[in-house]
Scaffold this motif. Structure first.
Motif, PDB file in Angstrom:
ATOM      1  N   ASP A 172       0.823  -1.210   0.000  1.00  0.00           N
ATOM      2  CA  ASP A 172       0.000   0.000   0.000  1.00  0.00           C
ATOM      3  C   ASP A 172       0.855   1.257   0.000  1.00  0.00           C
ATOM      4  N   LEU A 173       1.986   1.225   0.711  1.00  0.00           N
ATOM      5  CA  LEU A 173       2.871   2.391   0.738  1.00  0.00           C
ATOM      6  C   LEU A 173       3.577   2.578  -0.603  1.00  0.00           C
ATOM      7  N   VAL A 174       3.912   1.482  -1.248  1.00  0.00           N
ATOM      8  CA  VAL A 174       4.539   1.566  -2.568  1.00  0.00           C
ATOM      9  C   VAL A 174       3.575   2.172  -3.567  1.00  0.00           C
ATOM     10  N   GLU A 175       2.339   1.731  -3.508  1.00  0.00           N
ATOM     11  CA  GLU A 175       1.329   2.258  -4.431  1.00  0.00           C
ATOM     12  C   GLU A 175       1.065   3.744  -4.181  1.00  0.00           C
ATOM     13  N   LYS A 176       1.171   4.163  -2.936  1.00  0.00           N
ATOM     14  CA  LYS A 176       0.893   5.561  -2.591  1.00  0.00           C
ATOM     15  C   LYS A 176       2.042   6.483  -2.984  1.00  0.00           C
ATOM     16  N   HIS A 177       3.286   6.013  -2.814  1.00  0.00           N
ATOM     17  CA  HIS A 177       4.446   6.890  -3.013  1.00  0.00           C
ATOM     18  C   HIS A 177       5.257   6.563  -4.259  1.00  0.00           C
ATOM     19  N   ASN A 178       4.933   5.482  -4.934  1.00  0.00           N
ATOM     20  CA  ASN A 178       5.568   5.118  -6.209  1.00  0.00           C
ATOM     21  C   ASN A 178       7.091   5.088  -6.118  1.00  0.00           C
ATOM     22  N   ASP A 179       7.758   5.802  -7.020  1.00  0.00           N
ATOM     23  CA  ASP A 179       9.211   5.736  -7.130  1.00  0.00           C
ATOM     24  C   ASP A 179       9.949   6.371  -5.949  1.00  0.00           C
ATOM     25  N   ALA A 180       9.224   7.086  -5.101  1.00  0.00           N
ATOM     26  CA  ALA A 180       9.880   7.708  -3.948  1.00  0.00           C
ATOM     27  C   ALA A 180      10.251   6.672  -2.895  1.00  0.00           C
ATOM     28  N   VAL A 181       9.715   5.460  -3.026  1.00  0.00           N
ATOM     29  CA  VAL A 181       9.920   4.413  -2.024  1.00  0.00           C
ATOM     30  C   VAL A 181      10.731   3.264  -2.617  1.00  0.00           C
ATOM     31  N   LEU A 182      11.705   2.814  -1.883  1.00  0.00           N
ATOM     32  CA  LEU A 182      12.447   1.607  -2.218  1.00  0.00           C
ATOM     33  C   LEU A 182      12.152   0.576  -1.148  1.00  0.00           C
ATOM     34  N   VAL A 183      11.643  -0.571  -1.552  1.00  0.00           N
ATOM     35  CA  VAL A 183      11.302  -1.637  -0.613  1.00  0.00           C
ATOM     36  C   VAL A 183      12.317  -2.769  -0.749  1.00  0.00           C
ATOM     37  N   THR A 184      12.856  -3.189   0.380  1.00  0.00           N
ATOM     38  CA  THR A 184      13.865  -4.237   0.390  1.00  0.00           C
ATOM     39  C   THR A 184      13.531  -5.258   1.471  1.00  0.00           C
ATOM     40  N   PRO A 185      13.585  -6.541   1.164  1.00  0.00           N
ATOM     41  CA  PRO A 185      13.344  -7.547   2.206  1.00  0.00           C
ATOM     42  C   PRO A 185      14.453  -7.504   3.249  1.00  0.00           C
ATOM     43  N   LEU A 186      14.078  -7.649   4.506  1.00  0.00           N
ATOM     44  CA  LEU A 186      15.080  -7.595   5.570  1.00  0.00           C
ATOM     45  C   LEU A 186      14.617  -8.344   6.801  1.00  0.00           C
ATOM     46  N   ASP A 187      15.380  -9.364   7.148  1.00  0.00           N
ATOM     47  CA  ASP A 187      15.287  -9.997   8.456  1.00  0.00           C
ATOM     48  C   ASP A 187      16.450  -9.426   9.247  1.00  0.00           C
ATOM     49  N   VAL A 188      16.168  -8.628  10.249  1.00  0.00           N
ATOM     50  CA  VAL A 188      17.220  -7.877  10.937  1.00  0.00           C
ATOM     51  C   VAL A 188      18.210  -8.762  11.684  1.00  0.00           C
ATOM     52  N   THR A 189      17.887 -10.042  11.832  1.00  0.00           N
ATOM     53  CA  THR A 189      18.813 -10.944  12.516  1.00  0.00           C
ATOM     54  C   THR A 189      19.792 -11.600  11.551  1.00  0.00           C
ATOM     55  N   GLN A 190      19.648 -11.327  10.257  1.00  0.00           N
ATOM     56  CA  GLN A 190      20.511 -11.940   9.250  1.00  0.00           C
ATOM     57  C   GLN A 190      21.491 -10.900   8.696  1.00  0.00           C
ATOM     58  N   GLN A 191      22.778 -11.058   8.996  1.00  0.00           N
ATOM     59  CA  GLN A 191      23.776 -10.066   8.623  1.00  0.00           C
ATOM     60  C   GLN A 191      23.852  -9.846   7.118  1.00  0.00           C
ATOM     61  N   ASP A 192      23.719 -10.909   6.334  1.00  0.00           N
ATOM     62  CA  ASP A 192      23.809 -10.734   4.889  1.00  0.00           C
ATOM     63  C   ASP A 192      22.676  -9.874   4.364  1.00  0.00           C
ATOM     64  N   GLN A 193      21.487 -10.002   4.964  1.00  0.00           N
ATOM     65  CA  GLN A 193      20.365  -9.171   4.539  1.00  0.00           C
ATOM     66  C   GLN A 193      20.544  -7.723   4.987  1.00  0.00           C
ATOM     67  N   VAL A 194      21.125  -7.531   6.149  1.00  0.00           N
ATOM     68  CA  VAL A 194      21.429  -6.179   6.620  1.00  0.00           C
ATOM     69  C   VAL A 194      22.403  -5.504   5.663  1.00  0.00           C
ATOM     70  N   ASP A 195      23.432  -6.226   5.280  1.00  0.00           N
ATOM     71  CA  ASP A 195      24.433  -5.674   4.361  1.00  0.00           C
ATOM     72  C   ASP A 195      23.815  -5.312   3.018  1.00  0.00           C
ATOM     73  N   ARG A 196      22.961  -6.189   2.495  1.00  0.00           N
ATOM     74  CA  ARG A 196      22.335  -5.923   1.196  1.00  0.00           C
ATOM     75  C   ARG A 196      21.377  -4.746   1.270  1.00  0.00           C
ATOM     76  N   ALA A 197      20.627  -4.655   2.349  1.00  0.00           N
ATOM     77  CA  ALA A 197      19.674  -3.552   2.491  1.00  0.00           C
ATOM     78  C   ALA A 197      20.401  -2.218   2.582  1.00  0.00           C
ATOM     79  N   TYR A 198      21.484  -2.188   3.333  1.00  0.00           N
ATOM     80  CA  TYR A 198      22.253  -0.948   3.465  1.00  0.00           C
ATOM     81  C   TYR A 198      22.866  -0.562   2.121  1.00  0.00           C
ATOM     82  N   ALA A 199      23.412  -1.533   1.416  1.00  0.00           N
ATOM     83  CA  ALA A 199      24.011  -1.262   0.108  1.00  0.00           C
ATOM     84  C   ALA A 199      22.958  -0.738  -0.870  1.00  0.00           C
ATOM     85  N   ALA A 200      21.755  -1.295  -0.810  1.00  0.00           N
ATOM     86  CA  ALA A 200      20.677  -0.839  -1.694  1.00  0.00           C
ATOM     87  C   ALA A 200      20.286   0.599  -1.374  1.00  0.00           C
ATOM     88  N   ALA A 201      20.261   0.945  -0.082  1.00  0.00           N
ATOM     89  CA  ALA A 201      19.919   2.312   0.312  1.00  0.00           C
ATOM     90  C   ALA A 201      20.974   3.298  -0.183  1.00  0.00           C
TER      91      ALA A 201
END
Length: 249
Positions: A12-41
């Protein structure tokens, strides 16, 4: 940038804000996902100006009923993961001398109730870490705000966000047991409005002089004031004994 273990929940937030929003999957307990999310940001926005640590869940059990694996998992998600994410963004914030960290705690990080001890442990820890961090980065242009909500009408008390110990000891039925019953019965009946709570957090971060400790919800304020009164009365009553332990010249 928005993150979640299940990004579909943010549609719903993606639909509301379109390209202004970047959505990335993240399980905060998984270091590899933390690294990927930060790199994407960094790749999309160039920097992280504000970090909001909001991931977490609850666990209800009397202290004696607590299961070791569940206790450790709770600490990993609710306390250690926020610390890890903070350490990820701080180098960039220090370099720019700008940034703000928001840690979502709970009134349960300031007051206690039977059956909620393990959740209190992680939230008291988050409060202490935030208060310390605020002092450490105050001269670096970085703000820290730890938010202590009361009961807000979210899914927090629902089955996906609240776990219960499988160990139930009858002797605690009138203490921890009451907390179990009350938590489940209060689901979707909480007094706090999530939208208004979010507005209060934004107001605090954008303030000319952002505060470190933000209470949201009238129930949170009432509970903290009651605790402060109780602590004051107890420490005053035992002042003579407390001072009697000092060396006498």
């Amino acid at each position: 940038m928005l993150t979640a273990r299940n990004p579909d929940q943010l549609r719903d937030l993606v639909e509301k804000h379109n390209d202004a929003v970047l959505v990335t999957p993240l399980d905060v307990t998984q270091q590899d996902q933390v690294d990927r999310a930060y790199a994407a940001a960094i790749d999309r926005f160039g920097r992280v100006d504000v970090l909001v640590n909001n991931a977490g869940y609850g666990y209800l059990a009397a202290i004696e009923e607590g299961e070791d694996a569940e206790m450790r998992a709770l600490f990993e998600t609710d306390l250690f993961a926020p610390v890890n994410l903070i350490k990820k963004v701080l180098p960039g914030m220090r370099e720019r001398r700008q940034g703000h960290i928001v840690n979502v705690s709970s009134i349960g990080g300031l007051v206690t109730y039977p059956g909620v001890g393990y959740y209190h442990m992680v939230k008291f820890g988050l409060e202490a870490m935030s208060d310390t961090l605020a002092k450490e980065v105050a001269g670096l242009g970085i703000g820290v705000t730890v938010v202590a909500p009361g009961a807000f009408r979210t899914d927090f008390r629902g089955p996906e966000s609240m776990k219960f110990s499988s160990i139930v000891i009858d002797d605690y039925k009138d203490t921890a047991g009451k907390s179990r019953e009350g938590t489940a019965a209060g689901h979707r009946k909480q007094i706090g409005d999530p939208a208004r709570g979010a507005e209060a957090i934004i107001k605090a971060v954008e303030a000319e002089h952002p505060l470190v400790h933000l209470l949201i919800g009238g129930d949170a304020l009432d509970q903290l004031r009651k605790k402060l009164e109780d602590v004051r009365a107890e420490t005053d009553a035992w002042e003579a004994v407390t001072r009697s332990t000092d060396f006498k010249d």
